[in-house]
Scaffold this active site. Sequence first.
Site, mmCIF file in Angstrom:
data_model
loop_
_atom_site.group_PDB
_atom_site.id
_atom_site.type_symbol
_atom_site.label_atom_id
_atom_site.label_comp_id
_atom_site.label_asym_id
_atom_site.label_seq_id
_atom_site.Cartn_x
_atom_site.Cartn_y
_atom_site.Cartn_z
ATOM 1 N N THR A 120 -4.092 2.725 -2.398
ATOM 2 C CA THR A 120 -3.832 2.097 -3.628
ATOM 3 C C THR A 120 -3.155 0.672 -3.602
ATOM 4 O OG1 THR A 120 -1.723 2.432 -5.331
ATOM 5 C CG2 THR A 120 -1.274 2.830 -3.151
ATOM 6 N N TYR A 144 5.920 5.904 -2.658
ATOM 7 C CA TYR A 144 4.611 6.174 -2.894
ATOM 8 C C TYR A 144 3.862 5.115 -2.121
ATOM 9 C CZ TYR A 144 -0.038 6.102 -4.926
ATOM 10 O OH TYR A 144 -1.456 6.380 -5.401
#
Length: 337
Positions: A120, A144
């Site tokens: 990501t 995250y």
Amino acid sequence: MSRPHILVTGGAGYIGSHAVLALLDAGYPVIVLDNLITGFDWAVDPRATLIVGDIADSGMVAEVLHAHDIQAIMHFAGSILVAESVADPLKYYRNNTAASASLVETALKAGIRHLLFSSTAATYGQPPVSPIPETAPTVPINPYGRSKLMTEQMLADAARAHPLNHCALRYFNVAGADPHGRSGQSSAVATHLIKIAAEAAIGLRDQIAVFGSDYPTADGTCVRDYIHVSDLASAHLHALERLMAVPDENLVLNCGYGRGFSVLEVLDAVDRVTGRAIPRVMADRRPGDPPELVADNRAILSTLPWRPAHDDLEAIIADAIAWETRLAARRAGRAAA
């Protein structure tokens, strides 16, 4: 010549199910491993084999790798909500980092040589430059992003110590749905702008909130690089084939179009696609939202034969709305049953 069998973890989810379609359409036999906590069994194309299980169950994973003669892994399984990662960080280190470590260890023992990892742009945090190259500092600002970066680092270390090559694809803002209507974003809780806008377009929301209008951008709203999910799936296919063709190479590549749209530009495009104005409500900034996140995609364009086929904001939105319509009909049919 028959193609190698590919294991896709998290293949019942949004991006994973599209990667499964890309693999199947290219002639690869596909085994999907998903615990179905956030994925859907009906999202898995029937040409693939679905196995319900957890990637942290090393014994079960070992059996799957052996029984299906797996040659490479596409790894999507994990948790993906930034706000939830802040509220429950240990869940993210367990589901994303620890579970990935278990998967990699099991794969190495089984002789797997190629692993493609779903990473990501959150690994960059709030980068000082835009567009963002892969060489930008990786300073994630939430659990995250840190859990994904830790997995990237673990894969790099494993590749140095073992006969494994890997590619980490760092996504920017993924949107849209399969143009043929075979899959789309089906999560019950929408957190991404175009998904939220698609819900509003079919009447599931009365308005759309715009979080922050005083950013240092052209119109004061955040700018993001939106990539069509089918183009992202195609990037996975090309990256996997590169790993298998060049087994001593490891890659980290951004996945984006190299240009961004502001929140207001996206909502204007939604209005054009739907032919009506969806009400907007201006709200305060959300903590941790960078003003601009746009990919420098020169590395992926120079490394892989990948070229975007759906690089059009209105087409991305139209595909998202078409899928949202299908999804609403599916839910209505199940409720009626």
